[in-house]
Scaffold this motif. Structure first.
Motif, PDB file in Angstrom:
ATOM      1  N   LEU A  14     -34.521  16.847  27.999  1.00 39.19           N
ATOM      2  CA  LEU A  14     -34.544  15.969  29.170  1.00 39.19           C
ATOM      3  C   LEU A  14     -33.671  16.520  30.291  1.00 39.19           C
ATOM      4  O   LEU A  14     -34.036  16.439  31.479  1.00 39.19           O
ATOM      5  N   GLU A  15     -32.519  17.086  29.936  1.00 37.13           N
ATOM      6  CA  GLU A  15     -31.633  17.679  30.952  1.00 37.13           C
ATOM      7  C   GLU A  15     -32.318  18.849  31.643  1.00 37.13           C
ATOM      8  O   GLU A  15     -32.234  19.013  32.873  1.00 37.13           O
ATOM      9  N   PHE A  16     -33.003  19.669  30.864  1.00 39.82           N
ATOM     10  CA  PHE A  16     -33.733  20.807  31.424  1.00 39.82           C
ATOM     11  C   PHE A  16     -34.863  20.337  32.340  1.00 39.82           C
ATOM     12  O   PHE A  16     -35.065  20.865  33.438  1.00 39.82           O
ATOM     13  N   THR A  17     -35.603  19.321  31.898  1.00 44.24           N
ATOM     14  CA  THR A  17     -36.694  18.776  32.715  1.00 44.24           C
ATOM     15  C   THR A  17     -36.150  18.182  34.006  1.00 44.24           C
ATOM     16  O   THR A  17     -36.714  18.390  35.088  1.00 44.24           O
ATOM     17  N   ARG A  18     -35.069  17.440  33.898  1.00 41.79           N
ATOM     18  CA  ARG A  18     -34.468  16.823  35.080  1.00 41.79           C
ATOM     19  C   ARG A  18     -34.030  17.882  36.091  1.00 41.79           C
ATOM     20  O   ARG A  18     -34.243  17.739  37.299  1.00 41.79           O
ATOM     21  N   SER A  19     -33.417  18.949  35.597  1.00 43.06           N
ATOM     22  CA  SER A  19     -32.968  20.016  36.485  1.00 43.06           C
ATOM     23  C   SER A  19     -34.142  20.662  37.211  1.00 43.06           C
ATOM     24  O   SER A  19     -34.073  20.942  38.415  1.00 43.06           O
ATOM     25  N   ALA A  20     -35.242  20.885  36.475  1.00 40.73           N
ATOM     26  CA  ALA A  20     -36.428  21.490  37.101  1.00 40.73           C
ATOM     27  C   ALA A  20     -37.040  20.551  38.135  1.00 40.73           C
ATOM     28  O   ALA A  20     -37.392  20.979  39.249  1.00 40.73           O
ATOM     29  N   PHE A  21     -37.157  19.276  37.786  1.00 46.42           N
ATOM     30  CA  PHE A  21     -37.716  18.312  38.743  1.00 46.42           C
ATOM     31  C   PHE A  21     -36.842  18.217  39.996  1.00 46.42           C
ATOM     32  O   PHE A  21     -37.353  18.114  41.114  1.00 46.42           O
ATOM     33  N   ALA A  22     -35.525  18.248  39.801  1.00 42.50           N
ATOM     34  CA  ALA A  22     -34.629  18.163  40.951  1.00 42.50           C
ATOM     35  C   ALA A  22     -34.790  19.369  41.870  1.00 42.50           C
ATOM     36  O   ALA A  22     -34.596  19.256  43.091  1.00 42.50           O
ATOM     37  N   ASP A  23     -35.174  20.527  41.288  1.00 47.56           N
ATOM     38  CA  ASP A  23     -35.405  21.725  42.095  1.00 47.56           C
ATOM     39  C   ASP A  23     -36.821  21.799  42.634  1.00 47.56           C
ATOM     40  O   ASP A  23     -37.169  22.763  43.323  1.00 47.56           O
ATOM     41  N   GLY A  24     -37.651  20.815  42.263  1.00 46.15           N
ATOM     42  CA  GLY A  24     -38.984  20.724  42.855  1.00 46.15           C
ATOM     43  C   GLY A  24     -40.068  21.512  42.170  1.00 46.15           C
ATOM     44  O   GLY A  24     -41.043  21.917  42.817  1.00 46.15           O
ATOM     45  N   TYR A  25     -39.961  21.748  40.858  1.00 43.38           N
ATOM     46  CA  TYR A  25     -41.039  22.467  40.179  1.00 43.38           C
ATOM     47  C   TYR A  25     -41.218  21.950  38.752  1.00 43.38           C
ATOM     48  O   TYR A  25     -40.323  21.315  38.189  1.00 43.38           O
ATOM     49  N   LEU A  26     -42.390  22.231  38.178  1.00 39.52           N
ATOM     50  CA  LEU A  26     -42.677  21.879  36.793  1.00 39.52           C
ATOM     51  C   LEU A  26     -42.150  22.984  35.884  1.00 39.52           C
ATOM     52  O   LEU A  26     -42.447  24.164  36.108  1.00 39.52           O
ATOM     53  N   PRO A  27     -41.390  22.649  34.864  1.00 40.03           N
ATOM     54  CA  PRO A  27     -40.847  23.688  33.976  1.00 40.03           C
ATOM     55  C   PRO A  27     -41.913  24.182  32.991  1.00 40.03           C
ATOM     56  O   PRO A  27     -42.177  23.545  31.967  1.00 40.03           O
ATOM     57  N   LEU A  28     -42.497  25.321  33.286  1.00 40.36           N
ATOM     58  CA  LEU A  28     -43.518  25.881  32.403  1.00 40.36           C
ATOM     59  C   LEU A  28     -42.903  26.671  31.252  1.00 40.36           C
ATOM     60  O   LEU A  28     -43.469  26.729  30.165  1.00 40.36           O
ATOM     61  N   TRP A  29     -41.756  27.303  31.497  1.00 39.36           N
ATOM     62  CA  TRP A  29     -41.128  28.189  30.506  1.00 39.36           C
ATOM     63  C   TRP A  29     -39.681  27.771  30.308  1.00 39.36           C
ATOM     64  O   TRP A  29     -38.974  27.479  31.260  1.00 39.36           O
ATOM     65  N   ASN A  30     -39.258  27.751  29.038  1.00 43.09           N
ATOM     66  CA  ASN A  30     -37.883  27.396  28.691  1.00 43.09           C
ATOM     67  C   ASN A  30     -37.146  28.662  28.262  1.00 43.09           C
ATOM     68  O   ASN A  30     -37.377  29.170  27.164  1.00 43.09           O
TER      69      ASN A  30
END
Length: 703
Positions: free
Chosen positions: A38-54
C-alpha cells in the motif's frame, strides 16, 4: 431507516478498535506484505503514475500482474489522500458494511423477515470465517462481494432485466478487481450452483435465456476487470506456481478440534492469550458463528422439506464444510482432480467462508420459524446473540496504535542505492509471527520487527532487496535467489560472485546469527549486518564473453560453481554475437564510465569509452514487457545469468534505455474501458426502461 441504522451500528461494533480507538491492523501479513504494498502504491499514485513494476523485492517483480495487488480496485483511489494505515481501517469499515448489506439483501430475497435478515447478516459478518480475516485486506475485500454475487445471480435467475444484468456485471468485476482470485473463484462456483438450483423447475427456453444472460453479464464483468487479470495470467505463466500438488494444496484444513470450537471457541485457545494449540492457525479454519445462531441454524434446517431456500443453503453449508476438511474428508481430493481451477489454490479451510454464508442464511430462516415461539423475546434473543458473537470475534484480531507504525528502521542509513539481502528471512518470520501467540500488542513489537527490514518491510522505506515474498514470483528470479540463499547457508566460496551478480551490497542476518566468509565484513556497531567486499559496485555489468546455455537448471548449475569466471563470462540463453567464454581466454570489457539512472518502470544507462563490443547486463529480472533501445533504436534483449536483462552494446559511447510496458496491461486496459462503457450503457438503458410509464411502453410497441 431502522435497517440502515442497524447496519451502521453493527459495522461500528464489528470494527470498534479501528473506529473509536485510533488503532490499526499490524500483525502478520499486514506488516510483512500488505502495508509495504500500500505504501508503494500510494507513493506511485502521489507521483501521478500506475506502478507497473516493483523494484523493491526479488530484484524486481511485476506489480500490475501481482494477483494480490489491488491497484485498480476502486477504493485504492483514496490512497493519495490518507495514510496506508488509515486506508486499511477505512477499507475494513467499508467492506464490513458492504458484506452486511449483501447478506441482508440475500436473506430478504429468500423472503426472510427484516429481523431474520439482520440476524443472517450479523452472523456472516461477525462470524470467525469473516471477521478473523481482517489482516488479509485483499481477501477481506473479495469476501465482501461473495453475498452480492450470490444475490445478483439469484435475482437474474428469477427474472432477466437490463438492470439485473448490469448489476451482475458490476459485482463480478468488483470481485475480480479486489485482488484475491481464490475468493472470487469460490464466489463464481457459488453463483453457478445458485443458477443451476434456481433454474431446475423452469422451462428449457426460459432457462436458456436466463443462463445466457448470467453468462453474458459475468463475461462483461470479466472484460471490465481485464486490466487486472490479463497481466496476472501473463505473470502466472512465468511463475513457480501454475499448479499445486495435492499435498501442497492441502495446507490449512478444518480438523476435529476446530469443529468443537464451533460450539466452544475457547476449546482451542486463542493466540491473543498465547495459548492456541490446534493445528494450523486460528483464522483459516474459523467457523464459529455463536451457539444461539447454531440453534437458529437447526431450526432453519428443519424447514428442509418446505423451503427450497433452506435446502439450497443447507447443501451449501454441508458441501462447503466437507470441502474444508481437505484431503482427509475425501471430497476435496475429488474436486481437486475434477473441478477446473481447483488445483491452482491451496488451503481447503477457506471453504469455511461459503459454509458460513450458508449457515447465516439458514439462521435467518430459522429465526423466522422461531419467532412465534419466542414471541416478545424474539428481538431480545436476536440482539443478544449478535452481541455475544461480536464480543468474541472482535477480540481475536490484534491491533496497535496507528502512530506506532510511523516508526522508521535504523538501517535506513544503509540506503546507498545497492540492494540488501535478508539471507534467513524465514527465521525472522518465525521469531515474530507465531500462530500460537500474537504477543503483546505494543509499539516495541512493531519497532523490533520494523528494524529487521525483513522482506517486504524495507519496501515501505524505499529499500531494495534481492529476496522477498510474492504470491506468484517469477520462476527465474526465485531460482537465482534460491541459489544465493543456499550459498549463504553453506558459506560457499561462490557467495560473493552470486551476490555481485544481483547487485547485493549488504547481507542481513537475524540478530544472534553470524556468518564467516572472506567476501563479507560485519559493520561496526550493527550486529548481523555484513557488507560485501568483493565484486562490482554497479547495477550494470559489462561482459566481453558469453557462454550459451538455453536450459535454466543447467545455467544454475554452472553459476553455482566457484571456478566459473563470473566476472568476465556471462551465461546467456541464446547467441549474442560475442566470443565464447570456453573457446577464448576471457578478457574484461574495458570502459571509462557507466552511469545508471533509475526512472519509472525502468532506467537509463550511459556507457562511455568502451574498447570493444560487449554485453551490458542489468540486475533486473527479464520477462515479456521489457523493451530496450540503444541510442533511441530498438535493441534485442538477451536473458543473462539465468534471470536478468542484457543488451549487446558496440564499442564507443552509447545510451541504453529500459522500460517496462507489458502488452497484456495495454490490452487489458482497453478491455476494461470497453467493459465499463458497456455496463454503463446497459445500466442506463435499464434505468430508463424502469422509469418509462407502462402505457408509454405499450404504445411504443403498437405498430
Amino acid at each position: 431507516m431502522l435497517v440502515f441504522v442497524s447496519g451502521l451500528l453493527l459495522t461500528a461494533a464489528a470494527t470498534w478498535p479501528l473506529v473509536w480507538m485510533g488503532c490499526s491492523l499490524y500483525w502478520g501479513d499486514v506488516m510483512l506484505y500488505f502495508l509495504p504494498a500500500l505504501e508503494f502504491t500510494r507513493s506511485a499514485f502521489a507521483d501521478g503514475y500506475l506502478p507497473l513494476w516493483n523494484p523493491h523485492v526479488l530484484c524486481g517483480q511485476p506489480f500490475i500482474g501481482n494477483p494480490q495487488a489491488s491497484v485498480l480496485y476502486p477504493t485504492s483511489a483514496l490512497l493519495p489522500f490518507i495514510t496506508p494505515t488509515r486506508f486499511m481501517s477505512v477499507s475494513v469499515i467499508v467492506h464490513v458494511g458492504m458484506a452486511w448489506a449483501g447478506v441482508y439483501r440475500c436473506a430478504r430475497t429468500l423472503e426472510v423477515s427484516r429481523s431474520g435478515a439482520l440476524l443472517a447478516a450479523a452472523t456472516f459478518v461477525g462470524g470467525g470465517a469473516f471477521l478473523l480475516r481482517l489482516q488479509f485486506p485483499t481477501m477481506f475485500q473479495a469476501m465482501a462481494w461473495m453475498p452480492w454475487i450470490l444475490h445478483c445471480s439469484v435475482r437474474l435467475a428469477n427474472r432477466v432485466s437490463l438492470r439485473r444484468v448490469a448489476a451482475m456485471g458490476v459485482v463480478s468485476a468488483s470481485s475480480i478487481l479486489s485482488a484475491h482470485p481464490q475468493i472470487t473463484y469460490m464466489s463464481l462456483l457459488l453463483a453457478i450452483a445458485a443458477m443451476v438450483w434456481s433454474l431446475l423447475g423452469v422451462g428449457w427456453r426460459t432457462r436458456g435465456v436466463r443462463l445466457l444472460s448470467w453468462v453474458g453479464a459475468t463475461a462483461i464483468g470479466g472484460v471490465a476487470a481485464s486490466a487486472y487479470w490479463l497481466p496476472a495470467v501473463d505473470v502466472l505463466r512465468l511463475s513457480v506456481r501454475p499448479e499445486l500438488a495435492l499435498g501442497k494444496a492441502d495446507r490449512f484444513t478444518v480438523a476435529w478440534q476446530h469443529v468443537i470450537g464451533m460450539l466452544w471457541p475457547g476449546y482451542v485457545g486463542s493466540p491473543v492469550s498465547g495459548n492456541y494449540w490446534a493445528p494450523g492457525n486460528v483464522w483459516e479454519p474459523a467457523l464459529f458463528i455463536g451457539v444461539p445462531q447454531l440453534a437458529f441454524v437447526v431450526a432453519g434446517a428443519a424447514q428442509w422439506r418446505r423451503s427450497a431456500a433452506a435446502r439450497f443453503h443447507g447443501w451449501l453449508a454441508l458441501l462447503s464444510f466437507w470441502l474444508a476438511l481437505g484431503v482427509s474428508g475425501g471430497l476435496y481430493a475429488l474436486a481437486y482432480l475434477v473441478v477446473p481451477g481447483m488445483s491452482v489454490f491451496h488451503d481447503p479451510a477457506r471453504f469455511g467462508i461459503p459454509c458460513t454464508l450458508g449457515l447465516a442464511c439458514l439462521a435467518g430462516i430459522g429465526a423466522d420459524r422461531m419467532r412465534c415461539r419466542l414471541r416478545g423475546w424474539h428481538y431480545a434473543v436476536v440482539g443478544a446473540s449478535i452481541a455475544g458473537l461480536l464480543t468474541i470475534t472482535t477480540s481475536m484480531t490484534p491491533t496497535v496504535r496507528a502512530k506506532e507504525l510511523e516508526y522508521r528502521p535504523r538501517l535506513l542509513a544503509l540506503a546507498s542505492g545497492r540492494r540488501l539481502y535478508s539471507a534467513e528471512r524465514q527465521d525472522t518470520w518465525e521469531r515474530y509471527v507465531n500462530y500460537a501467540d500474537y504477543g503483546a500488542e505494543s509499539g516495541r513489537y512493531v519497532h523490533e520487527l520494523t528494524d529487521t527490514v525483513t522482506p517486504n518491510i524495507g519496501m515501505r522505506y524505499g529499500l531494495h532487496d534481492a529476496g522477498g515474498y510474492e504470491p506468484v514470483p517469477l520462476r527465474t528470479a526465485t531460482m537465482i535467489e534460491g541459489l544465493l540463499r543456499q550459498a549463504t547457508q553453506d558459506q560457499a566460496p561462490v557467495l560473493g560472485a552470486l551476490a555481485s551478480l544481483m547487485d547485493v551490497g549488504y547481507v542481513l542476518m537475524p540478530v544472534g546469527l553470524s556468518i564467516q566468509h572472506p567476501d563479507l565484513m560485519e559493520l561496526d556497531g550493527r550486529e548481523s549486518v555484513f557488507r560485501l567486499t568483493s565484486g562490482s559496485r554497479s547495477p550494470v555489468r559489462l561482459f566481453g564473453h558469453t557462454r550459451v546455455i538455453p536450459d535454466l537448471r543447467r545455467t544454475l548449475e554452472v553459476l553455482g560453481v566457484s571456478q566459473f569466471p563470473h566476472a568476465t563470462v556471462a551465461v546467456v540463453n541464446r547467441p549474442a554475437g560475442l566470443p565464447d567464454g570456453l573457446s577464448a581466454t576471457p578478457e574484461l570489457c574495458r570502459y571509462d564510465r557507466i552511469t545508471w539512472k533509475p526512472v519509472r518502470e525502468g532506467g537509463d544507462c550511459v556507457l562511455s569509452g568502451m574498447n570493444r563490443q560487449g554485453l551490458a547486463a542489468f540486475s533486473i529480472p527479464a520477462m515479456p514487457g521489457w523493451t530496450a533501445t540503444l541510442d533511441n533504436r530498438h535493441a534485442d534483449i538477451v536473458r543473462v545469468n539465468g534471470a536478468f536483462l542484457g543488451v549487446v552494446v558496440p564499442a564507443g559511447e552509447h545510451t541504453v534505455r529500459l522500460r517496462y510496458r507489458p502488452a497484456a496491461f495495454r490490452i487489458g486496459l482497453f478491455g476494461t474501458l470497453m467493459g465499463v462503457m458497456v455496463l454503463a450503457a446497459i445500466g442506463t438503458a435499464g434505468a430508463i426502461a424502469m422509469r418509462r410509464p407502462a402505457g408509454t411502453l405499450a404504445q411504443s410497441r403498437t405498430p
